[in-house]
Design an enzyme around this catalytic site. Structure first.
Site, PDB file in Angstrom:
ATOM      1  CG  ASP A  24      69.722  31.824  11.560  1.00 19.65           C
ATOM      2  OD1 ASP A  24      69.416  31.330  12.712  1.00 19.65           O
ATOM      3  OD2 ASP A  24      68.870  31.944  10.561  1.00 19.65           O
ATOM      4  CB  SER A  25      71.297  32.881  17.097  1.00 21.28           C
ATOM      5  OG  SER A  25      72.275  31.978  17.333  1.00 21.28           O
ATOM      6  CG  ASP A  39      70.600  27.770  11.787  1.00 20.75           C
ATOM      7  OD1 ASP A  39      69.707  26.811  11.461  1.00 20.75           O
ATOM      8  OD2 ASP A  39      70.683  28.731  12.659  1.00 20.75           O
ATOM      9  CE  LYS A  66      68.969  25.313  13.909  1.00 19.98           C
ATOM     10  NZ  LYS A  66      68.074  26.576  13.461  1.00 19.98           N
ATOM     11  CD  GLU A 105      64.674  29.505  11.433  1.00 23.36           C
ATOM     12  OE1 GLU A 105      63.704  30.361  11.259  1.00 23.36           O
ATOM     13  OE2 GLU A 105      65.671  29.902  12.105  1.00 23.36           O
ATOM     14  CD  GLU A 146      63.977  29.557  18.996  1.00 20.99           C
ATOM     15  OE1 GLU A 146      64.731  29.013  18.283  1.00 20.99           O
ATOM     16  OE2 GLU A 146      64.191  30.869  19.522  1.00 20.99           O
TER      17      GLU A 146
END
Ligand code: KIV
Length: 270
Positions: free
Chosen positions: A52-53, A91, A119, A121, A188
């Protein structure tokens, strides 16, 4: 010395687990479109992440928070069209997995767009979600340390786990998510010694970004590899300068990860 070659057969979770067991590093790239995805397959990149960057690298937002399911699906579909051999991770955007039920609905859509894994978070609070998804056949990559969707809670894009309490919390989160059945773990921006401790303790392969050289794999964002980022993070490296062209930059990144020369101390947090 490793020399990149095209992937011969599709990479699976089992491939990556075997690589961890054999002590062979695997390469991951966060990328967003079909041509780059095809180049990754030709370069032997085992896993690709539609991060999602893309909110920042492609869409011009100043964080990942505005990214929608529709935007993620559009880019997962593009990458899946361009690459038939790498393991494809998609993501899940901000607040699309706040409850296990919501996660199941939205993960289904990412998988149907062509991802092989989603993915998410967050720490131990995601244990139930990881179990819900993996029990139903949706592989999960967890993400700990600097979790960009929580940037406002974290107070900025900072290294996580430098003090003992926080390091202990990240370690315990990793153990809980491993136990819950997570298949991979992105770490990260954490100190190298913490990433190593976690990598040694968990059964799932770990993928580091700003986490030192001892994780089972490395991931970088394609824009950083190609020097497209105006203010690149300390842990990233522009491989285009030395390589001279885009395929060469991807090859150089792959070689340096496999040969253990990236990340060096200059790209690591102690
Ligand atoms: O969104 C992303 O690209 C990521 C990687 C930086 C791990 O989460």
């Amino acid at each position: 010395m490793y020399a990149p070659t095209a992937l011969e057969k599709p990479v699976t979770i089992q491939t990556l687990r075997k690589m961890k067991a054999d002590g062979e590093k695997f390469i991951t790239v966060a990328l967003y479109d079909a041509p780059m995805a095809a180049m990754a397959e030709k370069t032997g990149v085992e896993a690709v992440l539609i991060g999602d960057s893309l909110g920042m690298t492609v869409l011009g937002y100043d964080s990942t928070i505005p990214v929608t399911m529709e935007q993620m699906i559009y880019h997962v579909e593009a990458v899946a069209r361009g690459n038939k051999k790498s393991l494809i991770m998609g993501d899940m955007p901000f607040m699309t997995y706040a409850t296990p039920e919501q996660a199941l609905t939205n993960a289904t859509r990412i998988m149907q767009a062509g991802a092989h894994m989603v993915k998410i978070e967050g720490g131990a609070w995601l244990g139930e979600t990881v179990r819900m998804l993996t029990d139903r056949g949706i592989p999960v990559c967890a993400h700990l340390g600097l979790t960009p969707q929580s940037v406002h809670k974290l107070g900025g894009y900072r290294v996580q786990g430098r003090d003992q309490d926080q390091a202990g919390e990240i370690f315990d989160d990793a153990a809980t998510l491993d136990e819950a059945g997570a298949d991979l773990l992105v770490l990260e921006c954490v100190p190298a010694h913490l990433a190593k401790r976690i990598t040694d303790a968990v059964s799932m392969p770990t993928i580091g970004i700003g986490a030192g050289r001892d994780t089972d794999a490395q991931v970088l964002v394609i824009n950083d590899i190609l020097g497209l980022t105006e203010q690149p993070p300390k842990f990233s490296k522009n491989f285009l300068i030395e390589a001279g062209d885009i395929p060469g930059a991807l090859r150089k990144y792959a070689e340096d990860v496999k040969n253990g020369t990236f990340p060096d101390d200059a790209h690591t947090f102690q």
